[in-house]
Design a protein around this motif. Structure first.
Motif, PDB file in Angstrom:
ATOM      1  N   MET A  42      78.060 -19.290  75.307  1.00 29.81           N
ATOM      2  CA  MET A  42      79.199 -18.713  75.119  1.00 29.81           C
ATOM      3  C   MET A  42      79.345 -17.636  75.906  1.00 29.81           C
ATOM      4  O   MET A  42      78.635 -16.482  75.998  1.00 29.81           O
ATOM      5  N   TYR A  74      81.160 -22.262  76.522  1.00 33.42           N
ATOM      6  CA  TYR A  74      82.268 -21.851  76.042  1.00 33.42           C
ATOM      7  C   TYR A  74      82.823 -20.621  76.526  1.00 33.42           C
ATOM      8  O   TYR A  74      82.235 -19.813  76.465  1.00 33.42           O
ATOM      9  N   VAL A 106      85.451 -18.034  76.675  1.00 32.29           N
ATOM     10  CA  VAL A 106      86.321 -17.422  75.728  1.00 32.29           C
ATOM     11  C   VAL A 106      87.245 -16.365  76.309  1.00 32.29           C
ATOM     12  O   VAL A 106      86.275 -15.379  76.762  1.00 32.29           O
ATOM     13  N   ILE A 114      88.417 -21.543  76.229  1.00 31.07           N
ATOM     14  CA  ILE A 114      89.150 -21.328  75.214  1.00 31.07           C
ATOM     15  C   ILE A 114      90.034 -20.080  75.221  1.00 31.07           C
ATOM     16  O   ILE A 114      89.565 -18.863  75.298  1.00 31.07           O
ATOM     17  N   HIS A 115      91.431 -20.320  74.993  1.00 32.63           N
ATOM     18  CA  HIS A 115      92.296 -19.176  75.164  1.00 32.63           C
ATOM     19  C   HIS A 115      92.668 -18.713  73.961  1.00 32.63           C
ATOM     20  O   HIS A 115      93.179 -19.222  72.965  1.00 32.63           O
ATOM     21  N   SER A 116      91.649 -17.675  73.227  1.00 36.79           N
ATOM     22  CA  SER A 116      91.748 -17.048  72.231  1.00 36.79           C
ATOM     23  C   SER A 116      90.711 -15.765  71.888  1.00 36.79           C
ATOM     24  O   SER A 116      89.905 -15.857  72.840  1.00 36.79           O
ATOM     25  N   LYS A 117      90.947 -14.999  70.987  1.00 38.60           N
ATOM     26  CA  LYS A 117      90.203 -13.931  70.804  1.00 38.60           C
ATOM     27  C   LYS A 117      88.877 -14.773  70.140  1.00 38.60           C
ATOM     28  O   LYS A 117      88.944 -15.584  69.394  1.00 38.60           O
ATOM     29  N   VAL A 118      87.572 -14.281  70.493  1.00 39.16           N
ATOM     30  CA  VAL A 118      86.586 -14.702  69.859  1.00 39.16           C
ATOM     31  C   VAL A 118      86.559 -14.908  68.425  1.00 39.16           C
ATOM     32  O   VAL A 118      85.950 -15.841  67.851  1.00 39.16           O
ATOM     33  N   ASP A 158      88.592 -15.557  66.342  1.00 39.47           N
ATOM     34  CA  ASP A 158      89.396 -16.714  65.843  1.00 39.47           C
ATOM     35  C   ASP A 158      88.828 -17.994  66.210  1.00 39.47           C
ATOM     36  O   ASP A 158      89.314 -19.067  65.843  1.00 39.47           O
ATOM     37  N   VAL A 159      87.907 -17.869  67.072  1.00 41.35           N
ATOM     38  CA  VAL A 159      87.552 -19.408  67.672  1.00 41.35           C
ATOM     39  C   VAL A 159      86.751 -19.978  66.507  1.00 41.35           C
ATOM     40  O   VAL A 159      85.942 -19.643  65.664  1.00 41.35           O
ATOM     41  N   LEU A 214      84.211 -23.480  67.016  1.00 40.53           N
ATOM     42  CA  LEU A 214      83.558 -24.398  67.658  1.00 40.53           C
ATOM     43  C   LEU A 214      83.510 -25.982  66.942  1.00 40.53           C
ATOM     44  O   LEU A 214      83.452 -25.879  65.468  1.00 40.53           O
ATOM     45  N   ALA A 226      80.498 -12.202  67.741  1.00 41.81           N
ATOM     46  CA  ALA A 226      80.376 -13.851  68.361  1.00 41.81           C
ATOM     47  C   ALA A 226      78.912 -13.900  67.774  1.00 41.81           C
ATOM     48  O   ALA A 226      78.470 -15.169  67.699  1.00 41.81           O
TER      49      ALA A 226
END
Length: 180
Positions: A47, A69, A71, A96-100, A102-103, A105, A135
């Motif tokens: 990640m 991944y 992020v 991945i277009h997001s704050k980590v 909010d991810v 997997l 994370a």
């Protein structure tokens, strides 16, 4: 606009990413650490937190990562997707277009390693450490690795003869990356 929105919007400026990519000492150190420590990346799930344009993700894919991944919360994620495509790594790197924070997997997957260039100038500029730690706590396997895994700031008091005042001189941060 709140501080989080302003923070992420500031990273949509390509000039910031150009400056980071042209910081050859930083970029080449990450490339060297990844190349010298292939066993932590080869056939592993990685990640990249705050991937920006995806340079660290590309380095991981080049040494044989099974999955990366990448992020990124800012809209620079769209450019990272194009860069991944141009470098023929779409089967390995998933942007991945997001704050980590909010991810999610697939299958609550855990990763073998987390890599990030979270520190910015003087270790504190970018303020991403909280996201990297989130994370780590959410995604990193128990025996997983962090790159970098620690850092130190060296400071020294200094008397300035012209202003007759004391100032703190901050040396370049020392990153503790795994080395062979």
């Amino acid at each position: 606009m709140d501080n989080n929105q302003e923070y992420f919007m500031s990273y949509e400026d390509l000039e910031i990413h150009r400056l980071m990519l042209e910081d050859t000492s930083r970029t080449e150190m990450y490339r060297k650490v990844i190349n010298d420590n292939r066993k932590y990346f080869n056939n592993k799930v990685i990640m990249d937190v705050g991937c920006g344009t995806g340079i660290l993700s590309l380095f991981c894919a080049q040494v044989g990562a099974k999955k990366v991944y990448a992020v990124e919360a800012s809209n620079i994620a769209n450019i990272a997707k194009e860069i991944v495509k141009e470098n023929n790594f779409v089967d390995i790197i998933e942007v991945i277009h997001s704050k980590v924070e909010d991810v999610v997997l697939p299958n609550n997957e855990k990763v073998d390693a987390i890599i990030s260039e979270w520190m910015g100038f003087y270790l504190l500029h970018e303020g991403m450490l909280d996201s990297v730690l989130a994370a780590r706590d959410k995604f990193l396997k128990k025996d997983g690795e962090m790159f970098p895994e620690s850092a130190a700031i060296y400071v020294a008091p200094l008397f300035h003869p012209y202003t007759k005042s004391g100032i703190i001189l901050m040396e370049h941060p020392c990153l503790h990356l795994l080395s062979t």
